[in-house]
Design a protein around this motif. Structure first.
Motif, PDB file in Angstrom:
ATOM      1  N   GLU A   1      29.920  51.749  45.944  1.00  0.00           N
ATOM      2  CA  GLU A   1      29.371  51.015  47.083  1.00  0.00           C
ATOM      3  C   GLU A   1      30.357  49.988  47.618  1.00  0.00           C
ATOM      4  O   GLU A   1      30.367  49.695  48.816  1.00  0.00           O
ATOM      5  CB  GLU A   1      28.058  50.337  46.686  1.00  0.00           C
ATOM      6  N   LEU A   2      31.184  49.440  46.766  1.00  0.00           N
ATOM      7  CA  LEU A   2      32.201  48.488  47.190  1.00  0.00           C
ATOM      8  C   LEU A   2      33.290  49.168  48.009  1.00  0.00           C
ATOM      9  O   LEU A   2      33.799  48.591  48.979  1.00  0.00           O
ATOM     10  CB  LEU A   2      32.822  47.814  45.958  1.00  0.00           C
ATOM     11  N   THR A   3      33.642  50.396  47.649  1.00  0.00           N
ATOM     12  CA  THR A   3      34.853  51.031  48.186  1.00  0.00           C
ATOM     13  C   THR A   3      34.601  52.182  49.148  1.00  0.00           C
ATOM     14  O   THR A   3      35.560  52.802  49.615  1.00  0.00           O
ATOM     15  CB  THR A   3      35.721  51.546  47.027  1.00  0.00           C
ATOM     16  N   SER A   4      33.342  52.486  49.460  1.00  0.00           N
ATOM     17  CA  SER A   4      33.071  53.619  50.347  1.00  0.00           C
ATOM     18  C   SER A   4      31.747  53.430  51.059  1.00  0.00           C
ATOM     19  O   SER A   4      30.971  52.522  50.745  1.00  0.00           O
ATOM     20  CB  SER A   4      33.058  54.933  49.556  1.00  0.00           C
ATOM     21  N   ASN A   5      31.478  54.327  52.010  1.00  0.00           N
ATOM     22  CA  ASN A   5      30.225  54.317  52.755  1.00  0.00           C
ATOM     23  C   ASN A   5      29.567  55.686  52.676  1.00  0.00           C
ATOM     24  O   ASN A   5      30.193  56.671  52.246  1.00  0.00           O
ATOM     25  CB  ASN A   5      30.481  53.939  54.218  1.00  0.00           C
ATOM     26  N   ALA A   6      28.311  55.759  53.092  1.00  0.00           N
ATOM     27  CA  ALA A   6      27.583  57.030  53.060  1.00  0.00           C
ATOM     28  C   ALA A   6      28.382  58.101  53.788  1.00  0.00           C
ATOM     29  O   ALA A   6      28.925  57.878  54.870  1.00  0.00           O
ATOM     30  CB  ALA A   6      26.208  56.852  53.699  1.00  0.00           C
ATOM     31  N   GLY A   7      28.473  59.286  53.169  1.00  0.00           N
ATOM     32  CA  GLY A   7      29.181  60.399  53.766  1.00  0.00           C
ATOM     33  C   GLY A   7      30.652  60.474  53.405  1.00  0.00           C
ATOM     34  O   GLY A   7      31.308  61.492  53.657  1.00  0.00           O
ATOM     35  N   ASP A   8      31.212  59.395  52.822  1.00  0.00           N
ATOM     36  CA  ASP A   8      32.621  59.395  52.428  1.00  0.00           C
ATOM     37  C   ASP A   8      32.841  60.288  51.211  1.00  0.00           C
ATOM     38  O   ASP A   8      31.912  60.586  50.454  1.00  0.00           O
ATOM     39  CB  ASP A   8      33.096  57.972  52.115  1.00  0.00           C
ATOM     40  N   LEU A   9      34.097  60.661  51.002  1.00  0.00           N
ATOM     41  CA  LEU A   9      34.465  61.551  49.896  1.00  0.00           C
ATOM     42  C   LEU A   9      35.022  60.741  48.729  1.00  0.00           C
ATOM     43  O   LEU A   9      35.913  59.916  48.898  1.00  0.00           O
ATOM     44  CB  LEU A   9      35.505  62.561  50.377  1.00  0.00           C
ATOM     45  N   VAL A  10      34.463  61.003  47.533  1.00  0.00           N
ATOM     46  CA  VAL A  10      34.833  60.305  46.301  1.00  0.00           C
ATOM     47  C   VAL A  10      35.432  61.310  45.329  1.00  0.00           C
ATOM     48  O   VAL A  10      34.932  62.430  45.196  1.00  0.00           O
ATOM     49  CB  VAL A  10      33.595  59.619  45.678  1.00  0.00           C
ATOM     50  N   LEU A  11      36.499  60.904  44.628  1.00  0.00           N
ATOM     51  CA  LEU A  11      37.186  61.784  43.674  1.00  0.00           C
ATOM     52  C   LEU A  11      37.287  61.118  42.316  1.00  0.00           C
ATOM     53  O   LEU A  11      37.575  59.930  42.214  1.00  0.00           O
ATOM     54  CB  LEU A  11      38.598  62.105  44.189  1.00  0.00           C
ATOM     55  N   ASP A  12      37.055  61.910  41.264  1.00  0.00           N
ATOM     56  CA  ASP A  12      37.290  61.473  39.884  1.00  0.00           C
ATOM     57  C   ASP A  12      37.987  62.615  39.166  1.00  0.00           C
ATOM     58  O   ASP A  12      37.414  63.696  38.998  1.00  0.00           O
ATOM     59  CB  ASP A  12      35.962  61.138  39.193  1.00  0.00           C
ATOM     60  N   PHE A  13      39.258  62.412  38.762  1.00  0.00           N
ATOM     61  CA  PHE A  13      39.983  63.503  38.109  1.00  0.00           C
ATOM     62  C   PHE A  13      40.100  63.323  36.600  1.00  0.00           C
ATOM     63  O   PHE A  13      40.867  64.022  35.945  1.00  0.00           O
ATOM     64  CB  PHE A  13      41.357  63.746  38.758  1.00  0.00           C
ATOM     65  N   PHE A  14      39.344  62.376  36.039  1.00  0.00           N
ATOM     66  CA  PHE A  14      39.067  62.326  34.598  1.00  0.00           C
ATOM     67  C   PHE A  14      37.542  62.328  34.471  1.00  0.00           C
ATOM     68  O   PHE A  14      36.931  61.358  34.022  1.00  0.00           O
ATOM     69  CB  PHE A  14      39.656  61.073  33.953  1.00  0.00           C
ATOM     70  N   ALA A  15      36.912  63.416  34.872  1.00  0.00           N
ATOM     71  CA  ALA A  15      35.476  63.398  35.169  1.00  0.00           C
ATOM     72  C   ALA A  15      34.592  63.202  33.948  1.00  0.00           C
ATOM     73  O   ALA A  15      33.478  62.695  34.073  1.00  0.00           O
ATOM     74  CB  ALA A  15      35.087  64.685  35.892  1.00  0.00           C
ATOM     75  N   GLY A  16      35.039  63.629  32.761  1.00  0.00           N
ATOM     76  CA  GLY A  16      34.261  63.372  31.548  1.00  0.00           C
ATOM     77  C   GLY A  16      32.854  63.915  31.619  1.00  0.00           C
ATOM     78  O   GLY A  16      32.625  65.109  31.793  1.00  0.00           O
ATOM     79  N   SER A  17      31.872  63.031  31.502  1.00  0.00           N
ATOM     80  CA  SER A  17      30.471  63.449  31.494  1.00  0.00           C
ATOM     81  C   SER A  17      29.895  63.597  32.890  1.00  0.00           C
ATOM     82  O   SER A  17      28.732  63.963  33.046  1.00  0.00           O
ATOM     83  CB  SER A  17      29.622  62.442  30.703  1.00  0.00           C
TER      84      SER A  17
END
Length: 663
Positions: free
Chosen positions: A484-500
């Protein structure tokens, strides 16, 4: 280097001694003099030409430039093609312009093997008992290019509420995506489609505590970890939008190195925050040992471009403001008929107790129950405040003084776009309801978040997501705040150490698009299962209640197409030396990819190898299989034999994903 040496041998004894040693100084002198015959022979070689030339346009004409300094740099290293992989092999230190700090003034961070690509994967077994598997960006340029070129996706499957078991998919239309495979290689495969499109990256990388994936010998621990992270940050930066950011969790072990590394990749002026995050309480086994109890991690945030980065205002809950201590007993009546008492008197009345008995009877529940009563009756609770004449309109000043002259009555003023005034005896009523905001799904007094977060400790982390992931999950509440701090609704989020899969689950619940990458075998049982449950609206705890999550959406799961996986499994399943030898010979004859430093046929003839037990031989063969060549490149898809290994839907999916670019 072997290519270069073979060309130099074509000049007889010019560049070699009688003992066969390279005359490096002579080579460098002739290179700097652009000796015609030498330059002609070198540039006639396709590998050297492609690696060390660059085309530039001058006056509308294309001119080829030979990168002489980079080529000569090879010959200034300490014979590294035999006993060293990089010129930065001996120490960690601060350098400027490639020289250590005592030789120059401008400072950047260098470390052992900085100029290499770490071939290790994310699996611990990929590194166990292995030497440091590095590729040098100059020496092994061709292999690095092959390693990092886009790969083929297989088993592409779409999951939605109508297909919880998944269905093959033959097209990609910017859906949410889970990729199984080495994250460095997967990131490179995303580049052509997602460069400059990802708004927020969150990663929870290995902390390099000496207990996890980077339990290398002490001499190279920092080097291995730094190289591993740097390779991934380099491509991550290319994927970010210009106003995007990356958020990374880390503990004290590598915080200082991560900051120096982040400064070098993103620029020091793009460091936005270093946030202390409380992850535990000082209790239990942690307090047995003397000294400071470590209960915190750190969140480091870098923007891609500080001039364009615009983080959102995010609030944390704070204690109830006890100045709101007045109560309207009949708030539904016209304001002229309101009757007042104190909050405490109203609370006592609701409990059928005397005010003096409350704490004694309610005990430890007193404050919790009083807060609960206050928030449930926020429309009736207020405080009296004085208005500064210099800060209000003339109309409000007139009403203020009229109310002073008529203290028994309430005066009212409607204000468009602002809270209305209710005045009595010169003071206005400031209502509690008007000061509440929604924080984590509940009304609360809010305060802007600071760089110390003590309020994201989970109460039931083990239940979040409905999957088990011992000591690996991050709380959904923490990830929600970051996203919520770094993006807005509809934005694309990436995690490349996705874990669980926490990042994907949270992004899904708060209306972000997402991409997750992981290569661990638990990806199906843990990560994918969690996202299916999230999509289906099955109770997954976490922030579901806070955001009123009921399910919905879809995602695609795909795997990087493994190349030598069959050989690897056959080696692992061999029970006798004869079975293993059969597999190894098939690997050699079939052109399996081995570590470029190993001559497998010589290994097989080595008496030491022949004397090994079958288990030791299996371990060695697993070790020398080039794990980063287990994946087929997208360019391989033009090979009919490769297409025969793929389904029609997977072929179509790849063409859709890569937008049918030339293979």
């Amino acid at each position: 280097m072997s290519t270069t040496k073979s060309i130099l041998k074509g000049f007889g004894k010019t560049y070699f001694t009688e003992a066969g040693l390279l005359r490096r100084n002579r080579v460098i002198e002739d290179l700097e003099a652009y000796t015609p015959m030498l330059m002609k022979s070198l540039l006639a070689n396709k590998l050297i030409h492609n690696t060390y030339t660059e085309s530039i346009v001058i006056d509308d004409k294309s001119v080829e430039i030979f990168k002489l300094n980079q080529f000569i740099e090879m010959f200034t290293y300490k014979e590294y093609w035999q006993d060293s992989y990089t010129k930065f092999e001996n120490k960690i230190g601060l350098t400027a312009g490639g020289k250590f700090i005592d030789e120059t003034a401008d400072v950047v961070l260098d470390f052992p093997f900085k100029d290499t690509v770490l071939k290790a994967g994310m699996k611990k077994e990929d590194q166990k008992d292995a030497d440091e598997p590095f590729l040098h960006e100059t020496i092994a340029k061709a292999e690095i290019d092959q390693l990092l070129e886009p790969k083929i996706f297989v088993n592409a499957t779409k999951y939605d509420q109508e297909n919880l078991d998944g269905a093959p998919v033959d097209a990609f239309d910017d859906e949410n995506l889970i990729i199984k495979g080495n994250n460095l290689i997967a990131l490179r495969s995303l580049k052509s489609k997602f460069a400059g499109k990802i708004k927020s990256i969150f990663i929870d990388p290995p902390y390099n505590t000496g207990q996890g994936s980077f339990n290398y010998n002490d001499n190279f621990n920092h080097a291995a970890w730094l190289t591993f992270i740097k390779n991934r940050l380099d491509i991550a930066k290319e994927l970010l939008t210009s106003d995007g950011s990356i958020s990374m969790t880390i503990d004290y072990n590598e915080l200082s190195y991560l900051l120096a590394l982040g400064d070098s990749v993103f620029g020091r002026n793009n460091l936005q925050n270093i946030i202390t995050v409380k992850r535990a309480s000082a209790s239990g086994a942690k307090v047995i040992n003397p000294g400071v109890v470590n209960v915190s991690d750190y969140l480091v945030i870098y923007s891609n471009n500080k001039d364009e980065w615009k983080p959102n205002k995010v609030f944390a809950a704070k204690e109830r403001d006890k100045r709101y201590n007045q109560f309207i007993q009949n708030v539904e009546a016209p304001y002229s008929e309101w009757e007042f008492t104190t909050l405490l008197d109203a609370f006592a009345k609701s409990k059928n107790m005397k005010k003096t008995e409350l704490k004694k009877v309610l005990g430890d529940s007193y404050n919790r129950l009083l807060d609960q009563f206050a928030f449930e009756h926020a429309d009736s609770i207020f405080q009296w405040v004085s208005l500064d004449d210099s800060q209000i309109s003339q109309e409000a000043r007139n009403m203020k003084y009229n109310s002073k002259n008529d203290p028994d009555n309430i005066y009212y003023m409607e204000r468009t776009g602002y809270n209305d005034y209710y005045m009595k005896n010169g003071k206005t009523m400031l209502f509690m309801r008007e000061r509440l905001i929604e924080v984590d799904g509940e009304l609360a007094f809010g305060t802007a978040i600071t760089d110390i977060w003590t309020d994201v400790l989970p109460n039931d982390l083990h239940n979040e997501g409905g999957v088990s992931f011992k000591k690996g999950k991050k709380p959904e509440k923490l990830i929600k705040r970051i996203i919520e701090l770094t993006s807005n609704a509809g934005d694309l989020v990436l995690d490349f150490f996705a874990g669980s899969g926490t990042t994907g689950a949270v992004a899904h619940k708060i209306d972000r698009k997402w991409i997750l990458i992981d290569q661990m075998e638990y990806i199906n049982d843990v990560l994918k299962t969690r996202l299916i449950r999230t999509m289906a609206g099955i109770n997954t705890a976490g922030i579901s209640k806070d955001v009123n999550w009921r399910g919905g959406g879809s995602f695609i799961y795909a795997e990087l197409m493994e190349k030598n996986q069959g050989y690897l499994k056959d080696v692992q399943h061999s029970e006798t030396t004869k079975q293993l030898e059969g597999v190894v010979h098939r690997m050699v004859e079939g052109g399996a990819d081995f570590d470029f430093r190993v001559d497998v046929e010589k290994v097989l003839q080595d008496p030491e190898y022949q004397a090994m037990s079958v288990d030791d031989k299996k371990q060695l063969m697993v070790k020398v299989i080039d794990k980063n060549q287990l994946y087929y490149a997208y360019s391989d898809m033009e090979d009919r034999d490769v297409q025969d290994l793929m389904s029609e839907s997977d072929i179509a999916f790849n063409k859709s994903f890569y937008e049918e670019r030339d293979m």
